[in-house]
Design an enzyme around this catalytic site. Structure first.
Site, PDB file in Angstrom:
ATOM      1  N   GLY A 158     -41.989  -4.021 -21.122  1.00 50.20           N
ATOM      2  CA  GLY A 158     -41.862  -5.018 -20.062  1.00 50.20           C
ATOM      3  C   GLY A 158     -41.711  -4.326 -18.716  1.00 50.20           C
ATOM      4  O   GLY A 158     -41.462  -4.959 -17.700  1.00 50.20           O
ATOM      5  N   ASN A 159     -41.880  -2.984 -18.717  1.00 51.91           N
ATOM      6  CA  ASN A 159     -41.656  -2.190 -17.513  1.00 51.91           C
ATOM      7  C   ASN A 159     -42.914  -2.195 -16.643  1.00 51.91           C
ATOM      8  O   ASN A 159     -43.960  -1.654 -17.021  1.00 51.91           O
ATOM      9  CB  ASN A 159     -41.293  -0.757 -17.945  1.00 51.91           C
ATOM     10  CG  ASN A 159     -40.953   0.137 -16.771  1.00 51.91           C
ATOM     11  OD1 ASN A 159     -41.661   0.167 -15.783  1.00 51.91           O
ATOM     12  ND2 ASN A 159     -39.868   0.876 -16.900  1.00 51.91           N
TER      13      ASN A 159
ATOM     14  N   GLY B 251     -43.611  -0.694 -13.772  1.00 50.10           N
ATOM     15  CA  GLY B 251     -44.028   0.627 -13.306  1.00 50.10           C
ATOM     16  C   GLY B 251     -44.816   1.364 -14.382  1.00 50.10           C
ATOM     17  O   GLY B 251     -45.841   1.988 -14.118  1.00 50.10           O
TER      18      GLY B 251
ATOM     19  N   ASP C 140     -41.996   5.698 -26.704  1.00 52.24           N
ATOM     20  CA  ASP C 140     -40.577   5.947 -26.513  1.00 52.24           C
ATOM     21  C   ASP C 140     -40.510   7.262 -25.766  1.00 52.24           C
ATOM     22  O   ASP C 140     -41.177   8.229 -26.123  1.00 52.24           O
ATOM     23  CB  ASP C 140     -39.818   6.027 -27.834  1.00 52.24           C
ATOM     24  CG  ASP C 140     -38.307   5.937 -27.592  1.00 52.24           C
ATOM     25  OD1 ASP C 140     -37.900   5.115 -26.748  1.00 52.24           O
ATOM     26  OD2 ASP C 140     -37.545   6.683 -28.212  1.00 52.24           O
ATOM     27  N   SER C 141     -39.766   7.251 -24.699  1.00 51.15           N
ATOM     28  CA  SER C 141     -39.720   8.446 -23.871  1.00 51.15           C
ATOM     29  C   SER C 141     -38.318   8.619 -23.336  1.00 51.15           C
ATOM     30  O   SER C 141     -37.513   7.693 -23.348  1.00 51.15           O
ATOM     31  CB  SER C 141     -40.729   8.339 -22.722  1.00 51.15           C
ATOM     32  OG  SER C 141     -40.518   7.152 -21.991  1.00 51.15           O
TER      33      SER C 141
ATOM     34  N   TYR D  35     -35.649   8.285 -14.203  1.00 49.17           N
ATOM     35  CA  TYR D  35     -35.077   9.581 -13.821  1.00 49.17           C
ATOM     36  C   TYR D  35     -36.032  10.407 -12.948  1.00 49.17           C
ATOM     37  O   TYR D  35     -35.717  11.549 -12.608  1.00 49.17           O
ATOM     38  CB  TYR D  35     -34.704  10.375 -15.081  1.00 49.17           C
ATOM     39  CG  TYR D  35     -33.666   9.690 -15.945  1.00 49.17           C
ATOM     40  CD1 TYR D  35     -32.327   9.649 -15.556  1.00 49.17           C
ATOM     41  CD2 TYR D  35     -34.009   9.082 -17.149  1.00 49.17           C
ATOM     42  CE1 TYR D  35     -31.372   9.009 -16.335  1.00 49.17           C
ATOM     43  CE2 TYR D  35     -33.060   8.450 -17.942  1.00 49.17           C
ATOM     44  CZ  TYR D  35     -31.746   8.427 -17.523  1.00 49.17           C
ATOM     45  OH  TYR D  35     -30.793   7.792 -18.295  1.00 49.17           O
TER      46      TYR D  35
ATOM     47  N   LYS E 173     -49.205  12.309 -10.568  1.00 53.61           N
ATOM     48  CA  LYS E 173     -48.136  12.033 -11.534  1.00 53.61           C
ATOM     49  C   LYS E 173     -48.738  11.684 -12.903  1.00 53.61           C
ATOM     50  O   LYS E 173     -48.287  12.178 -13.940  1.00 53.61           O
ATOM     51  CB  LYS E 173     -47.255  10.896 -11.029  1.00 53.61           C
ATOM     52  CG  LYS E 173     -46.074  10.589 -11.937  1.00 53.61           C
ATOM     53  CD  LYS E 173     -45.084   9.659 -11.264  1.00 53.61           C
ATOM     54  CE  LYS E 173     -43.946   9.364 -12.212  1.00 53.61           C
ATOM     55  NZ  LYS E 173     -43.954   8.035 -12.761  1.00 53.61           N
TER      56      LYS E 173
END
Length: 204
Positions: free
Chosen positions: A10-11, A13, A74-75, A159, A180
């Protein structure tokens, strides 16, 4: 094969990065929300890969009878000085609703007085793909760096503003989006996954 790729996140970014990298697959890439899928998934794996597989399988089970491919990642951040914390608990570190400014300042504080050569850290990302035929694919990649001394940069999330890349002289959050995506753990894992999916997609 798949008519759509549904990414279990749901992120916003993260979805921007994902759509940029996967756009040449010529398959619609949707978030769970955009696909109208809701799932309350318990991520109780012991590694990034296990958690990615759990998420992908859980969402795919809700899409029986479709040709959709479900991707999940998953990170997290591993800081060597802190015994690889926050690791698989990166999103839940200090509580899921705690702002990343607070989390990032806390980590900087925990490394006070630690010299550069011992501030080594990496972002790790595992991506799992649950295919309609029940097959599960997985790729993992990392981005190495050090933990910076201050929060810097607006072009990232989580982060990124404290993850410093010495060879570029900036944090992950100060990199332009295309750079990036090229360097990031998620970008690398996603490009590897894209090649695996291309090999399984029907030729036009």
């Amino acid at each position: 094969m798949g008519r759509r790729i549904i990414f279990a996140t749901g992120n916003a970014g993260k979805m921007r990065e994902i759509k940029m990298i996967l756009e040449d697959l010529n398959v619609p890439v949707l978030s769970m929300k955009e696909a109208g899928v809701t799932a309350d998934i318990i991520e109780d794996g012991n590694s990034f890969e296990e958690n990615a597989r759990i998420k992908a399988a859980a969402v795919r089970s809700l899409l029986e009878g479709t040709d959709d491919i479900v991707l999940a990642d998953d990170s997290g951040l591993e800081i060597d000085w802190l015994n690889k914390e926050p690791g698989i608990y990166s999103a839940r570190y200090m509580g899921e609703d705690t702002s990343y400014d607070i989390k990032n300042n806390n980590l900087i504080g925990r490394l006070e007085g630690v010299p550069d050569e011992k501030r080594t850290a990496r972002f790790v990302c595992a991506i799992a793909a649950a295919l309609p035929d029940g097959e599960m694919l997985c790729t993992t990649a990392a981005m190495e760096g050090i933990i910076g001394y201050e929060i810097k940069g607006e072009n990232g999330f989580g982060y990124d503003p404290i993850f410093y890349l010495p060879e570029y002289g900036c944090t992950s959050a100060e990199l332009p989006s295309d750079k990036k995506n090229e360097l990031s753990h998620r970008g690398k894992a996603l490009r590897s996954m894209k090649e695996l999916l291309k090999a399984r997609m029907p030729k036009e």
